[in-house]
Design a protein around this motif. Sequence first.
Motif, PDB file in Angstrom:
ATOM      1  N   LYS A  57     -23.130  16.763  -4.337  1.00  0.00           N
ATOM      2  CA  LYS A  57     -22.636  15.902  -3.265  1.00  0.00           C
ATOM      3  C   LYS A  57     -21.128  15.730  -3.418  1.00  0.00           C
ATOM      4  O   LYS A  57     -20.585  15.813  -4.520  1.00  0.00           O
ATOM      5  CB  LYS A  57     -23.311  14.531  -3.357  1.00  0.00           C
ATOM      6  N   VAL A  58     -20.461  15.485  -2.295  1.00  0.00           N
ATOM      7  CA  VAL A  58     -19.052  15.110  -2.275  1.00  0.00           C
ATOM      8  C   VAL A  58     -18.988  13.719  -1.658  1.00  0.00           C
ATOM      9  O   VAL A  58     -19.398  13.521  -0.514  1.00  0.00           O
ATOM     10  CB  VAL A  58     -18.201  16.110  -1.463  1.00  0.00           C
ATOM     11  N   ILE A  59     -18.527  12.758  -2.440  1.00  0.00           N
ATOM     12  CA  ILE A  59     -18.417  11.372  -1.993  1.00  0.00           C
ATOM     13  C   ILE A  59     -17.004  11.146  -1.472  1.00  0.00           C
ATOM     14  O   ILE A  59     -16.029  11.325  -2.203  1.00  0.00           O
ATOM     15  CB  ILE A  59     -18.704  10.387  -3.151  1.00  0.00           C
ATOM     16  N   TYR A  60     -16.905  10.768  -0.201  1.00  0.00           N
ATOM     17  CA  TYR A  60     -15.608  10.487   0.413  1.00  0.00           C
ATOM     18  C   TYR A  60     -15.481   8.979   0.597  1.00  0.00           C
ATOM     19  O   TYR A  60     -16.179   8.383   1.415  1.00  0.00           O
ATOM     20  CB  TYR A  60     -15.501  11.223   1.753  1.00  0.00           C
ATOM     21  N   LEU A  61     -14.598   8.364  -0.194  1.00  0.00           N
ATOM     22  CA  LEU A  61     -14.330   6.933  -0.058  1.00  0.00           C
ATOM     23  C   LEU A  61     -13.231   6.755   0.977  1.00  0.00           C
ATOM     24  O   LEU A  61     -12.090   7.155   0.758  1.00  0.00           O
ATOM     25  CB  LEU A  61     -13.898   6.328  -1.400  1.00  0.00           C
ATOM     26  N   ASN A  62     -13.588   6.175   2.099  1.00  0.00           N
ATOM     27  CA  ASN A  62     -12.673   6.017   3.215  1.00  0.00           C
ATOM     28  C   ASN A  62     -12.063   4.612   3.186  1.00  0.00           C
ATOM     29  O   ASN A  62     -12.791   3.623   3.193  1.00  0.00           O
ATOM     30  CB  ASN A  62     -13.422   6.247   4.532  1.00  0.00           C
ATOM     31  N   VAL A  63     -10.730   4.552   3.110  1.00  0.00           N
ATOM     32  CA  VAL A  63     -10.000   3.282   3.095  1.00  0.00           C
ATOM     33  C   VAL A  63      -8.747   3.453   3.962  1.00  0.00           C
ATOM     34  O   VAL A  63      -8.056   4.467   3.868  1.00  0.00           O
ATOM     35  CB  VAL A  63      -9.587   2.884   1.652  1.00  0.00           C
ATOM     36  N   GLU A  64      -8.465   2.457   4.813  1.00  0.00           N
ATOM     37  CA  GLU A  64      -7.294   2.504   5.700  1.00  0.00           C
ATOM     38  C   GLU A  64      -5.983   2.448   4.909  1.00  0.00           C
ATOM     39  O   GLU A  64      -5.911   1.846   3.838  1.00  0.00           O
ATOM     40  CB  GLU A  64      -7.330   1.317   6.684  1.00  0.00           C
ATOM     41  N   ASP A  65      -4.926   3.056   5.487  1.00  0.00           N
ATOM     42  CA  ASP A  65      -3.623   3.155   4.819  1.00  0.00           C
ATOM     43  C   ASP A  65      -3.055   1.812   4.363  1.00  0.00           C
ATOM     44  O   ASP A  65      -2.547   1.704   3.243  1.00  0.00           O
ATOM     45  CB  ASP A  65      -2.592   3.828   5.734  1.00  0.00           C
ATOM     46  N   GLU A  66      -3.107   0.795   5.219  1.00  0.00           N
ATOM     47  CA  GLU A  66      -2.482  -0.482   4.854  1.00  0.00           C
ATOM     48  C   GLU A  66      -3.179  -1.118   3.646  1.00  0.00           C
ATOM     49  O   GLU A  66      -2.538  -1.740   2.802  1.00  0.00           O
ATOM     50  CB  GLU A  66      -2.430  -1.440   6.053  1.00  0.00           C
ATOM     51  N   GLU A  67      -4.492  -0.950   3.569  1.00  0.00           N
ATOM     52  CA  GLU A  67      -5.237  -1.440   2.411  1.00  0.00           C
ATOM     53  C   GLU A  67      -4.826  -0.666   1.156  1.00  0.00           C
ATOM     54  O   GLU A  67      -4.655  -1.243   0.091  1.00  0.00           O
ATOM     55  CB  GLU A  67      -6.749  -1.312   2.655  1.00  0.00           C
ATOM     56  N   ILE A  68      -4.619   0.636   1.298  1.00  0.00           N
ATOM     57  CA  ILE A  68      -4.176   1.477   0.178  1.00  0.00           C
ATOM     58  C   ILE A  68      -2.822   1.003  -0.336  1.00  0.00           C
ATOM     59  O   ILE A  68      -2.628   0.827  -1.541  1.00  0.00           O
ATOM     60  CB  ILE A  68      -4.072   2.965   0.609  1.00  0.00           C
ATOM     61  N   VAL A  69      -1.867   0.813   0.572  1.00  0.00           N
ATOM     62  CA  VAL A  69      -0.519   0.367   0.183  1.00  0.00           C
ATOM     63  C   VAL A  69      -0.614  -0.958  -0.572  1.00  0.00           C
ATOM     64  O   VAL A  69      -0.016  -1.122  -1.638  1.00  0.00           O
ATOM     65  CB  VAL A  69       0.416   0.253   1.411  1.00  0.00           C
ATOM     66  N   LYS A  70      -1.397  -1.894  -0.031  1.00  0.00           N
ATOM     67  CA  LYS A  70      -1.573  -3.199  -0.675  1.00  0.00           C
ATOM     68  C   LYS A  70      -2.139  -3.038  -2.095  1.00  0.00           C
ATOM     69  O   LYS A  70      -1.632  -3.626  -3.048  1.00  0.00           O
ATOM     70  CB  LYS A  70      -2.500  -4.066   0.192  1.00  0.00           C
TER      71      LYS A  70
END
Length: 187
Positions: free
Chosen positions: A111-124
């Motif tokens: 399996k390939v697990i893709y953790l999806n998180v929006e850019d602004e949350e990443i920057v924070k």
Amino acid sequence: MIKVIFLGPPGAGKGTQAVRIAEKYDVPHIATGDILRAAVKEGTELGKLAKSYMDKGELVPDDVIIGIIRERLSQDDVKKNGFILDGFPRTLPQAEALDELLKEIGMELDKVIYLNVEDEEIVKRLLARGRADDREDVIRNRLEVYRKQTAPLIDYYTSKGLLAEINGVGDINEITQKIEKAIGVNG
């Protein structure tokens, strides 16, 4: 045996979740970022070369990374328990090289697990982490590099029927449970 790749932007929680799964199921956690940071800290030739790319928020060249992965996947603990790849592959050529490598050693991805998180949350998240290379301009450049080079892997692994997309925002334990379900192991 578990053979899984964790994909997602920097700061999505790949490392946290990969370690949790690795420890719970006794599977080697192979984090290219850790290997590269260790080489940088030790000041090896590879480390100096890697640092020059990392300082600019760029990716380390494929041949360097693939060599490290090839060496690691040939070790006994991987042959016995599988692997969790965290931070590799990052590009289509790396994914294709990994496919060839796995064929050579007689393994297939589960399996390939893709953790999806929006850019602004990443920057924070990354600014809060406080590493020397976690300045906002570098973070945004890393996200841009990610979008150009790594995001195509989502389509690549979807076309192979291997991708499981998981929302990387929320309760850590709930995210782990979703990953376990996607991998097909019981929490």
